[in-house]
Design a protein around this motif. Sequence first.
Motif, PDB file in Angstrom:
ATOM      1  N   ASP A   1       0.903  -1.215   0.045  1.00 28.43           N
ATOM      2  CA  ASP A   1       0.039   0.193  -0.086  1.00 28.43           C
ATOM      3  C   ASP A   1       0.814   1.345   0.230  1.00 28.43           C
ATOM      4  O   ASP A   1       0.360   2.277  -0.531  1.00 28.43           O
ATOM      5  N   VAL A   2       1.974   1.054   0.570  1.00 28.16           N
ATOM      6  CA  VAL A   2       2.845   2.440   0.711  1.00 28.16           C
ATOM      7  C   VAL A   2       3.249   2.545  -0.741  1.00 28.16           C
ATOM      8  O   VAL A   2       3.419   3.815  -1.117  1.00 28.16           O
ATOM      9  N   ILE A   3       3.899   1.778  -1.394  1.00 30.28           N
ATOM     10  CA  ILE A   3       4.480   1.763  -2.645  1.00 30.28           C
ATOM     11  C   ILE A   3       3.365   2.423  -3.682  1.00 30.28           C
ATOM     12  O   ILE A   3       3.367   3.070  -4.394  1.00 30.28           O
ATOM     13  N   ILE A   4       1.984   1.786  -3.379  1.00 30.53           N
ATOM     14  CA  ILE A   4       0.985   2.183  -4.318  1.00 30.53           C
ATOM     15  C   ILE A   4       0.644   3.599  -4.276  1.00 30.53           C
ATOM     16  O   ILE A   4       0.597   4.525  -5.187  1.00 30.53           O
ATOM     17  N   LEU A   5       0.751   4.440  -3.039  1.00 28.80           N
ATOM     18  CA  LEU A   5       0.483   5.693  -2.602  1.00 28.80           C
ATOM     19  C   LEU A   5       1.742   6.580  -3.129  1.00 28.80           C
ATOM     20  O   LEU A   5       1.520   7.800  -3.600  1.00 28.80           O
ATOM     21  N   ALA A   6       2.761   6.098  -2.554  1.00 30.12           N
ATOM     22  CA  ALA A   6       3.910   6.879  -2.656  1.00 30.12           C
ATOM     23  C   ALA A   6       4.580   7.072  -4.229  1.00 30.12           C
ATOM     24  O   ALA A   6       5.284   7.862  -4.460  1.00 30.12           O
ATOM     25  N   SER A   7       4.057   6.136  -5.254  1.00 29.44           N
ATOM     26  CA  SER A   7       4.528   6.302  -6.507  1.00 29.44           C
ATOM     27  C   SER A   7       3.687   7.262  -7.049  1.00 29.44           C
ATOM     28  O   SER A   7       4.080   7.721  -8.241  1.00 29.44           O
ATOM     29  N   ASP A   8       2.702   8.139  -6.355  1.00 31.48           N
ATOM     30  CA  ASP A   8       2.057   9.148  -6.918  1.00 31.48           C
ATOM     31  C   ASP A   8       2.047  10.456  -6.338  1.00 31.48           C
ATOM     32  O   ASP A   8       1.540  11.740  -6.629  1.00 31.48           O
ATOM     33  N   GLY A   9       2.739  10.373  -5.029  1.00 34.14           N
ATOM     34  CA  GLY A   9       3.178  11.659  -4.253  1.00 34.14           C
ATOM     35  C   GLY A   9       3.838  11.280  -3.147  1.00 34.14           C
ATOM     36  O   GLY A   9       3.902  10.227  -2.634  1.00 34.14           O
ATOM     37  N   CYS A  10       4.668  12.014  -2.668  1.00 35.68           N
ATOM     38  CA  CYS A  10       5.725  11.924  -1.530  1.00 35.68           C
ATOM     39  C   CYS A  10       4.986  11.987  -0.340  1.00 35.68           C
ATOM     40  O   CYS A  10       4.332  12.956   0.055  1.00 35.68           O
ATOM     41  N   TYR A  11       5.282  11.305   0.659  1.00 31.87           N
ATOM     42  CA  TYR A  11       4.901  11.062   2.106  1.00 31.87           C
ATOM     43  C   TYR A  11       5.870  11.003   3.057  1.00 31.87           C
ATOM     44  O   TYR A  11       7.015  10.388   2.663  1.00 31.87           O
ATOM     45  N   ALA A  12       5.969  11.530   4.405  1.00 31.15           N
ATOM     46  CA  ALA A  12       6.606  11.166   5.340  1.00 31.15           C
ATOM     47  C   ALA A  12       6.070   9.769   6.009  1.00 31.15           C
ATOM     48  O   ALA A  12       4.829  10.030   6.546  1.00 31.15           O
ATOM     49  N   MET A  13       6.673   8.821   6.211  1.00 36.39           N
ATOM     50  CA  MET A  13       6.517   7.148   6.745  1.00 36.39           C
ATOM     51  C   MET A  13       6.351   7.390   8.053  1.00 36.39           C
ATOM     52  O   MET A  13       7.261   8.477   8.778  1.00 36.39           O
ATOM     53  N   VAL A  14       5.760   6.748   8.684  1.00 40.31           N
ATOM     54  CA  VAL A  14       5.395   6.617  10.178  1.00 40.31           C
ATOM     55  C   VAL A  14       5.623   5.056  10.418  1.00 40.31           C
ATOM     56  O   VAL A  14       5.044   4.337   9.998  1.00 40.31           O
ATOM     57  N   GLY A  15       6.705   4.794  11.348  1.00 37.67           N
ATOM     58  CA  GLY A  15       6.905   3.196  11.750  1.00 37.67           C
ATOM     59  C   GLY A  15       7.849   2.930  12.779  1.00 37.67           C
ATOM     60  O   GLY A  15       8.680   3.903  13.229  1.00 37.67           O
ATOM     61  N   GLN A  16       7.979   1.711  13.039  1.00 39.98           N
ATOM     62  CA  GLN A  16       8.970   1.213  13.929  1.00 39.98           C
ATOM     63  C   GLN A  16      10.301   1.135  13.510  1.00 39.98           C
ATOM     64  O   GLN A  16      10.449   0.824  12.294  1.00 39.98           O
ATOM     65  N   ILE A  17      11.466   1.583  14.142  1.00 48.20           N
ATOM     66  CA  ILE A  17      12.816   1.241  13.606  1.00 48.20           C
ATOM     67  C   ILE A  17      13.100  -0.310  13.553  1.00 48.20           C
ATOM     68  O   ILE A  17      12.882  -0.979  14.488  1.00 48.20           O
ATOM     69  N   HIS A  18      13.559  -0.597  12.229  1.00 50.70           N
ATOM     70  CA  HIS A  18      13.924  -2.095  12.353  1.00 50.70           C
ATOM     71  C   HIS A  18      15.421  -2.289  12.243  1.00 50.70           C
ATOM     72  O   HIS A  18      16.376  -1.267  11.978  1.00 50.70           O
ATOM     73  N   ARG A  19      15.668  -3.559  11.896  1.00 48.85           N
ATOM     74  CA  ARG A  19      17.007  -3.837  11.634  1.00 48.85           C
ATOM     75  C   ARG A  19      17.350  -4.687  10.346  1.00 48.85           C
ATOM     76  O   ARG A  19      16.205  -4.643   9.784  1.00 48.85           O
ATOM     77  N   GLY A  20      18.566  -4.757  10.379  1.00 48.34           N
ATOM     78  CA  GLY A  20      18.858  -5.745   8.879  1.00 48.34           C
ATOM     79  C   GLY A  20      18.561  -4.891   7.474  1.00 48.34           C
ATOM     80  O   GLY A  20      18.995  -3.513   7.713  1.00 48.34           O
TER      81      GLY A  20
END
Length: 457
Positions: free
Chosen positions: A254-273
């Motif tokens: 869903d993130v890619i679907i929306l972000a390919s039409d406009g830029c957004y600031a993402m919100v999420g938990q910090i991951h590793r790897g």
Amino acid sequence: MGLFFNPFNNLICILLGISLTVWFTMLLVFIIVPAIFGVSFGIRRLYMKTLLKVFKWATLRLERGAKEKNHLLYKPYSNAIIAREPTSLEEEIKEIRRSGSNRDLNSASEFEMSDIFYFARRGVESIMDDEVTKRFSAEELQSWNLLTRSNYNFHYISLRLTVLWGLGLLIRYGFLLPLRVTLAFTGVGLLVFLTSIVGLLPNGRVKNYLSEKVHLMCYRICVRALTAIITYHDSENKPKNGGICVANHTSPIDVIILASDGCYAMVGQIHRGLMGVIQRSMVKACPHIWFERSEVKDRHLVAKRLSDHAEDKSKLPILIFPEGTCINNTSVMMFKKGSFEIEAKVYPVAIKYDPRFGDAFWNSSKYGMVSYLLRMMSSWAIVCSVWYLPPMFREEGEDAVQFANRVKAAIARQGGLVDLLWDGGLKRGKVKDTFKEEQQKLYSKILVGAQEDRSRS
């Protein structure tokens, strides 16, 4: 012997080099360059129309062959109990007592054995027509899409259908999957490399401009890695800086679907790897909001950081999926109220996938991220529609829960989805005790009310 094999090996190396050169040239000309400029040659839409014709022909042949061989095709069906007009607990208890003993509820101030039938029937109805569990399984199909059989116990129908299915398998795994994996690595690699470079620039208009271009280009390459065919509606309502974009959640893509039409600031938990590497590179070029695991549990801290971001009109709109989990493209479940406690303009977005080309739903309890992405990349395509709804504001006297429900209802209505009040967290947890206690309180009020009426009379 060595003299014989040397020319042969050289020929193989030359052919392999030519093949790789042609492969990457085609990727560059037909996919990467169009992604950079945001244009399309219409190849994917032509591919989609061709697939629809093949699906229709295959389904007709399957049904015709099954009739000739007297085989029963599996058809999706609903085992739900026939819906009745909603009535209150008190009215139903009254009806049960009348039919059982011809006594009115007001004449009985204590528990009666016949009252059990109401709760037993409601329990059976909940099991038979479970509104929650079935939202976390693959959406049923009415036709064969050559990915899986339409009937559980497959019987041989015809050689044409078998050959068609085998040909589809060869195309998906022999051509589409390698192409998509190559594009995915290209898109992610460019995202990490270019955002790290842009992150070295001083903050300002140039950095923001380049960051947006880099993000859009890389997301568009990733969209092509899924052969995603997206139709955007009502683009005049696209989220703007200083606002919050909320959408229903079916899949991580869903993130890619929306972000390919406009830029957004993402919100999420910090991951590793690998995911952590991507997050760290992205935040250098754009002010995304990443939280430590311990910080996510602090609602006030999360709300404060979101509020501070939304108040800055120079920053990109925040993208949030308030359901907190993926639902199977048929419904919208309860929105968490945290995103709606902030005094900011909310831009609702509805996303609806076409299940005929591939199942976009991510059942995280069944598939890991890698296996899920491989399933996506080995499907025919990802086809979906995105609707940008007019911005919504929290009305005077409206609390966060009411505002969240109003936004959720608007998204469900536009996307043709079922609007449910249940918490998507039930995917992995049990029903809260408060729901059980609510039914107990309602029943006890009926008994207490009957006793009070009796004492007054």
